[in-house]
Design an enzyme around this catalytic site. Structure first.
Site, PDB file in Angstrom:
ATOM      1  N   GLY A   1      25.637  65.110 -13.711  1.00  0.00           N
ATOM      2  CA  GLY A   1      24.553  64.500 -14.461  1.00  0.00           C
ATOM      3  C   GLY A   1      24.983  63.310 -15.299  1.00  0.00           C
ATOM      4  O   GLY A   1      26.175  63.061 -15.506  1.00  0.00           O
TER       5      GLY A   1
ATOM      6  N   ASN B   1      10.923  56.510 -18.243  1.00  0.00           N
ATOM      7  CA  ASN B   1      12.226  56.121 -18.774  1.00  0.00           C
ATOM      8  C   ASN B   1      12.975  55.367 -17.682  1.00  0.00           C
ATOM      9  O   ASN B   1      13.119  55.842 -16.557  1.00  0.00           O
ATOM     10  CB  ASN B   1      13.003  57.374 -19.180  1.00  0.00           C
TER      11      ASN B   1
ATOM     12  N   LYS C   1      36.703  23.586  14.076  1.00  0.00           N
ATOM     13  CA  LYS C   1      37.417  24.672  13.402  1.00  0.00           C
ATOM     14  C   LYS C   1      38.636  24.118  12.677  1.00  0.00           C
ATOM     15  O   LYS C   1      39.479  23.461  13.291  1.00  0.00           O
ATOM     16  CB  LYS C   1      37.816  25.735  14.427  1.00  0.00           C
TER      17      LYS C   1
ATOM     18  N   ASN D   1      44.505  23.994  21.214  1.00  0.00           N
ATOM     19  CA  ASN D   1      45.344  24.224  20.042  1.00  0.00           C
ATOM     20  C   ASN D   1      46.119  25.530  20.076  1.00  0.00           C
ATOM     21  O   ASN D   1      46.953  25.779  19.212  1.00  0.00           O
ATOM     22  CB  ASN D   1      44.480  24.198  18.777  1.00  0.00           C
TER      23      ASN D   1
ATOM     24  N   ALA E   1      28.303  56.448 -10.614  1.00  0.00           N
ATOM     25  CA  ALA E   1      29.011  57.573 -10.024  1.00  0.00           C
ATOM     26  C   ALA E   1      28.207  58.338  -8.979  1.00  0.00           C
ATOM     27  O   ALA E   1      28.772  59.132  -8.231  1.00  0.00           O
ATOM     28  CB  ALA E   1      29.455  58.546 -11.127  1.00  0.00           C
TER      29      ALA E   1
ATOM     30  N   ARG F   1      19.216  59.086  -1.364  1.00  0.00           N
ATOM     31  CA  ARG F   1      17.952  58.572  -0.821  1.00  0.00           C
ATOM     32  C   ARG F   1      18.162  57.282  -0.024  1.00  0.00           C
ATOM     33  O   ARG F   1      17.306  56.892   0.765  1.00  0.00           O
ATOM     34  CB  ARG F   1      16.948  58.321  -1.950  1.00  0.00           C
TER      35      ARG F   1
END
Length: 475
Positions: free
Chosen positions: A79, A171, A353, A388, A11, A16
């Site tokens: 948060g 952590n 192609k 084409n 979320a 940064r």
């Protein structure tokens, strides 16, 4: 065994990263970061999988697979604890464990997550977290331990004191919780911190203060578990994944002449005894067979090459199929839906192609082959153009087996050229050609006598005389 659910936190804005699109959609080795997280929890057979989106939620959601997950939206970014609370309606009555991870960890391995879950279940902990050691943890949360080594709490860098900031154990933001513990604990969180947010990390401290069992496992390489937050992080993750992919290929018998300049996406498959020259790019879901050779400066994306195919330097091949023993290049371009049969030769400055080219056919140089179904053993001379497009729609040309097409010829689609026909040099073909016919355009060769002399600066005195002698042009 308890069932396992998973929550992927996606979320945040990722400020940064300094980009317009969400951080978790930034590509690493050709895939949005969030897909790595989804693949990991799928490997662990987690169900349900809940993805928490917020910033540019619709943009993220449209990048996810069609099924295998559920989405909830965090409309206000308050948060990680607040984000986790958005999953409560789906998981509050879930009878097992909940694996929680961020969507920005493309280097995290399934084996590490499996170890986290197994440790959590074996120990009977209400919460187990993944930690790592860093010399310069910077903005990352620190793991504070008791004197006996047990986890005491996690402190975010902005809220840490000097002694806590000196801790090297961080952590990583990856956890395994008992569902029956985590959701009641989320309601006791407060936003009494520098950022004014509800931290999921505070759940760990609350469990420790209550005497509930909390475990931690250590990740040997912090780079595996720490999220990508900047363009520099993105480049490092890309380099590490590329290195892992190339090491896997080389272990399976692929020759990579210069790993530093070879770029291969994780889903690419390459057969043994294939040689990859410097500055090769194999992208998307490309499959390369055995005994192939890919020369420098070549880009191959979402294509299949069978055994023994050679791609000479500086080719671009996209969403195409090349059968065994064929050769392409140098400087050739195969656009999507091109199919080459066995032993086909596509040479320098040839563009193909949406065409099918039969076994043994060849177009050696300077040609455009678009919307063509070509049979076996056809020879295409230099400067051929399959015309084409009429300005409104594309048309198909069918060229049957063993046709010879002379240099500087054009075919105005739609039409069919019969088997064994011979198209003479410089011919424009506008009508269907029967088998074994010779096709040419009648063009008289016209000479203007002394014309070159008229253009010379010193020939003015004779210009009128020469012009008078010049015969009228033939029609």
């Amino acid at each position: 065994m308890k069932p396992l659910a998973a929550v992927i936190l996606a979320a945040g804005k990722g400020t940064r990263m300094r980009c317009k699109t969400p951080k978790v959609t930034q590509p690493v080795a050709g895939r949005p970061m969030i897909l790595y997280a989804l693949e990991l929890v799928t490997t662990l057979q987690a169900c349900p999988v809940v993805v928490v989106v917020g910033h540019q939620a619709a943009y993220i959601t449209q990048m996810l697979p069609a099924d295998g997950w559920r989405v909830v939206e965090q409309t206000k970014q308050l948060g990680t604890g607040h984000a986790m609370r958005q999953t409560e309606e789906i998981l509050k009555d879930f009878p097992g464990d909940v694996l929680v991870m961020h969507a920005d960890v493309p280097l995290l391995r399934a084996a590490t997550l499996q170890q986290l879950v197994e440790t959590h279940r074996r120990s009977g902990a209400v919460a187990t977290l993944l930690t790592a050691m860093m010399e310069q943890p910077g903005r990352l949360g620190r793991v504070v331990r008791q004197p006996n080594g047990q986890v005491a709490r996690i402190v975010e860098a902005l809220d840490a004191n000097e002694a806590e900031r000196a801790i090297g154990e961080i952590n990583t933001g990856t956890y395994c919780f008992q569902s029956s513990f985590v959701y009641p604990a989320l309601h006791n969180l407060c936003a009494d911190n520098v950022k004014g947010e509800y931290y999921l990390t505070d759940v760990i401290g609350a469990a420790c203060r209550s005497g509930l069992p909390v475990q931690a496992i250590h990740c040997d390489d912090w780079r595996e578990a720490v999220g990508v937050d900047s363009k520099a992080d993105l480049a490092r993750a890309e380099a590490l994944i590329r290195q892992q992919v190339l090491e896997r290929l080389m272990a399976n018998g692929v020759t990579v002449l210069d790993p530093q300049t070879t770029y291969v996406h994780p889903e690419v498959q390459v057969g043994c005894d294939t040689v990859l020259h410097p500055n090769t790019h194999l992208l998307g879901k490309t499959v390369i067979g055995e005994d192939c050779e890919i020369w420098p400066n070549t880009v191959i994306c979402d294509s299949t090459l069978e055994d023994g195919v050679t791609i000479l330097p500086s080719c671009v091949i996209t969403a195409s199929t090349i059968a065994a023993g064929s050769q392409v290049g140098p400087f050739a371009h195969l656009r999507p839906e091109s199919v080459l049969g066995q032993r086909v030769r596509i040479g320098n400055f040839v563009e193909v192609k949406k065409s099918i080219i039969g076994d043994g056919s060849k177009a050696s140089h300077l040609s455009y082959i678009g919307d063509v179904v070509m049979g076996k053993d056809v020879n295409v001379g230099a400067g051929f153009i399959a015309c084409n497009y009429d300005g409104e729609q594309k048309h198909e040309t069918i060229i049957e087996d063993a046709v010879f097409i002379g240099s500087d010829s054009q075919i105005i689609a739609p039409l069919r050229i019969g088997q064994g026909a011979y198209i003479a040099t410089g011919t424009t073909v506008r009508k269907a050609v029967p088998p074994h016919a010779l096709v040419y355009n009648t063009k008289d060769q016209v000479h203007r006598e002394n014309w070159a002399l008229q253009r010379q600066p010193n020939a003015h005195s004779t210009n009128h005389e020469a012009a008078a002698e010049t015969p009228k042009d033939q029609e």
